[in-house]
Write an enzyme that holds these catalytic residues in place. Structure first.
Site, mmCIF file in Angstrom:
data_model
loop_
_atom_site.group_PDB
_atom_site.id
_atom_site.type_symbol
_atom_site.label_atom_id
_atom_site.label_comp_id
_atom_site.label_asym_id
_atom_site.label_seq_id
_atom_site.Cartn_x
_atom_site.Cartn_y
_atom_site.Cartn_z
ATOM 1 N N LYS A 210 -2.938 21.133 14.365
ATOM 2 C CA LYS A 210 -2.670 21.579 15.811
ATOM 3 C C LYS A 210 -2.864 22.948 16.059
ATOM 4 O O LYS A 210 -3.648 23.613 15.313
ATOM 5 C CB LYS A 210 -0.683 21.227 15.982
ATOM 6 C CG LYS A 210 -0.360 19.913 15.813
ATOM 7 C CD LYS A 210 -0.658 19.002 17.205
ATOM 8 C CE LYS A 210 -0.674 17.639 17.008
ATOM 9 N NZ LYS A 210 0.406 16.900 16.670
HETATM 10 C C1 PLP Z 1 1.265 15.782 16.567
HETATM 11 C C2 PLP Z 1 2.075 14.933 17.366
HETATM 12 C C3 PLP Z 1 3.321 14.859 17.533
HETATM 13 C C4 PLP Z 1 4.164 15.122 16.124
HETATM 14 O O1 PLP Z 1 4.033 16.205 15.546
HETATM 15 P P1 PLP Z 1 4.608 16.563 13.874
HETATM 16 O O2 PLP Z 1 4.950 17.820 13.775
HETATM 17 O O3 PLP Z 1 3.571 15.863 13.340
HETATM 18 O O4 PLP Z 1 5.646 15.652 13.820
HETATM 19 C C5 PLP Z 1 4.288 14.396 18.528
HETATM 20 N N1 PLP Z 1 3.871 14.287 19.606
HETATM 21 C C6 PLP Z 1 2.124 14.317 19.785
HETATM 22 C C7 PLP Z 1 1.695 14.252 21.045
HETATM 23 C C8 PLP Z 1 1.531 14.840 18.942
HETATM 24 O O5 PLP Z 1 0.326 14.797 18.738
#
Ligand code: PLP
Length: 425
Positions: A210
């Site tokens: 991310k």
């Molecule tokens: C990555 C993601 C999540 C989940 O994030 P985590 O930190 O892995 O739980 C939720 N919503 C979207 C749109 C994502 O891309």
């Protein structure tokens, strides 16, 4: 392509000595779990958003943040929560944790963000007892929340979402997994960031690829102290005091369980990585913005491709670089396009197959692809190219070259072709 050039990964984290020294501090201090580094991470994240530090609760994922946000706003069994079908599993699965019903809404064809027209219609049909996809006309619970996603880091029409939510007495909880830092830029240049009181709870992700990362991690940012207090308590077993309070010198051994909570706290080791990342968040965003602009320029005017537009006045986090294939102009499908890129050493991804087209949701709720026609028509066209701040110019040029080459080799021959199609090896 020659293997010797190696592979351009979908994402590659740059080594950061500051993160390493933060981790070393944790190890030397002997405090690894939630403690001073996590507190500092929350405080600095709050400062970046311009909100109160007590409103920010660091957690071990965005999924946990979404779960606790829905818990805090009072989602109960049988309630309904509207989420976009064009999202990741987590946005809807947390609704199922409550035995509540996720209801989907379609997306805009250009940005892939939630369509306010679809959202408004589904909310109204739901509340007024008419059939909505996946639910028929049967008995229904309360429409408790709407969870928009900021697709790829571009802010959705949050004002539109809020209007629909307010009309029906539902809360807005943002899935801002792609959206740090992102928001809106006013004509005077001032920024309004997603998470700065833009909804009741905003949930960020610090998953490995991310925009900023802690390996695994997330942050719930609540606009009201009652919500952040509840999220904090429920993130650690429902204990009225957390371990740092209990085991630090100023703390007390005693705690009281006020509810059966969860185990969602962030570790100080992860927070140490997060602190180093956070300090560079805007620099990393700018690096992604530059690569995005160069990709856009390189792909402009290629008939086989469409790029995603940026709305005016938005601060875009540029988490993803997504192309829409113009399948009518190509002789191959998206999956073949991806394998052709892979053969050229370019590793891509797809965001996403719409949730209503996944087996669990199809079988449980009886969705048909055409229930959300925009998302259903878009998903066979989507590819996400490598986009990460440490990407070299050579890597970017290899991606561009490979995409162009695949387009050129698999151009659908026109009825009256100007020249012989390039043979596909
Ligand atoms: C990555 C993601 C999540 C989940 O994030 P985590 O930190 O892995 O739980 C939720 N919503 C979207 C749109 C994502 O891309």
């Amino acid at each position: 392509m020659t293997r010797a050039e190696g592979v351009v990964p979908f994402y590659r984290l740059e080594f950061d000595p500051a993160a390493l020294s933060g981790i070393e501090e944790c190890l030397r201090s002997g405090w690894l779990t939630t403690g001073p580094k996590t507190k500092e991470f929350e405080a600095r994240f709050a400062a970046a958003l311009g909100v109160s530090p007590s409103g920010c609760v660091a957690l071990n994922s965005c999924t946990a943040a979404l779960h606790l946000a829905l818990e805090a706003i009072g989602v109960r069994r049988g309630d309904a929560v509207i989420v976009p079908t064009m999202t990741f599993a987590a946005t809807a699965e947390v609704v199922r944790y409550f035995d509540a019903v996720p209801i989907f809404a379609d997306c805009e064809p250009d940005t892939l963000n939630v369509s306010i027209e679809s959202l408004g219609r589904i909310a109204r049909d739901f509340v007024e007892g008419r059939a909505v996809p996946g639910l028929g006309t049967g008995p229904r619970g309360v429409l408790r929340a709407i969870v928009p996603v900021h697709y790829g880091g571009q802010p959705c029409d949050l004002a539109g979402v809020t209007r629909v939510a307010t009309e029906h007495g539902a809360a807005v909880v943002e899935d801002a997994a792609h959206a740090f830092p992102a928001g809106w830029i006013a004509s005077d240049g001032s920024r309004r960031l997603i998470g700065s009181g833009t909804s009741r709870v905003t949930c960020f992700s610090f998953y490995a690829n991310k925009t900023i990362t802690t390996g695994e991690g997330g942050m719930a940012v609540a606009a009201e102290p009652e919500l952040s207090d509840r999220i904090r308590v429920m993130s650690l077993h429902g204990m009225s005091r957390n371990a740092w309070n209990r085991y630090s010198e100023a703390g007390s051994w005693d705690y009281d369980l006020i509810a059966p909570g969860f185990k969602y706290n962030l570790t100080d080791v992860a927070a140490a990585i997060g602190l180093a990342q956070l300090a560079r968040a805007e620099e990393l965003r700018l690096a992604r913005e530059r690569i995005t602009a160069l990709y856009d320029e390189a792909f402009a005017g290629i008939d086989e491709l469409e790029t995603l537009p940026s709305r005016t006045g938005v601060l875009h986090a540029h988490h993803l670089y997504v192309l829409k294939l113009n399948l009518a102009a190509l002789s191959i499908d998206r999956d073949r396009f991806l394998s052709e890129l892979k053969e050229r050493g370019i590793l891509c991804s797809v965001h996403w197959r719409p949730l209503h087209m996944h087996r669990y949701y199809t079988e449980t709720y009886g969705y048909r692809p055409e229930d959300f026609p925009v998302a259903a028509a878009l998903w066979p066209r989507l590819i996400s190219l490598p986009l990460f701040p440490s990407m070299s110019d050579a890597e970017r040029e290899r991606v561009v070259g490979a995409v162009r080459d695949v387009c050129a080799r698999h151009r659908r021959p026109l009825a009256v072709s100007a020249g012989a199609p390039v043979p596909t090896r």
